[in-house]
Scaffold this active site. Sequence first.
Site, short mmCIF file in Angstrom:
data_model
loop_
_atom_site.label_atom_id
_atom_site.label_comp_id
_atom_site.label_asym_id
_atom_site.label_seq_id
_atom_site.Cartn_x
_atom_site.Cartn_y
_atom_site.Cartn_z
CB VAL A 105 -0.96 -0.01 1.22
CG1 VAL A 105 -0.18 0.01 2.53
CG2 VAL A 105 -1.96 1.14 1.18
CB CYS A 106 1.11 4.06 1.00
SG CYS A 106 1.55 5.80 1.28
CB ALA A 107 5.67 4.81 -0.54
CB SER A 159 -4.38 -0.17 -1.20
OG SER A 159 -5.43 0.69 -0.80
#
Length: 198
Positions: A105-107, A159
């Site tokens: 998720v994210c980075a 995500s």
Amino acid sequence: MTHSALVLCADGTEEIECVVIVDVLRRANIRVVLASASASRRVQCSRGVVLEADVLLDEVDAVTEFDAIVLPGGMGGAKAFASSARVHQLLAQYYSSSSKVVAAVCAGPIAFKPSGIAQNKNITSHPSVKQQLMVEGDSPWFASYSEERVVVDGRLVTSRGPGTCFEFALKIVELLSGAQVVDEVAKPMMLHPAIHSE
């Protein structure tokens, strides 16, 4: 059968993402081991919250022990994952198995390219790292980049950020344990109906 997941953390990991992932999976009776990719089990997260992992990543040697590997974001933690040969090895091993879930998720997805995984897959990430998922020139590493909150391509789950982590974690639960378990976990948490079926 009890499913299991290896969740990574490191100095600079986004604390909301890490805690939500671990919490939701454990509510679903998925055995979670939180492993630190830093030098210590105690990691300082991106907003200064200190978490204590269950183990150091170097102490994890049984890939077959887990059904999923999950990478939270937070730029510091994601960079640590992306530069870790051990993380590269684990991601490649999990990704090569047709029965394992690989999630970030994210980075977190910036660790995919140096690990040699997820090329030509449909993914998402935090918008701030989209360009890091590109290969040389203008050719993308990924097949399709989506603005959807959670993207699933086979057993690869990605995500976007802290605000999408409940959906992200529940999608991992669904892949491991099924939709019924998702509803059993989500309803008592009083999540917004858009996040799970009523």
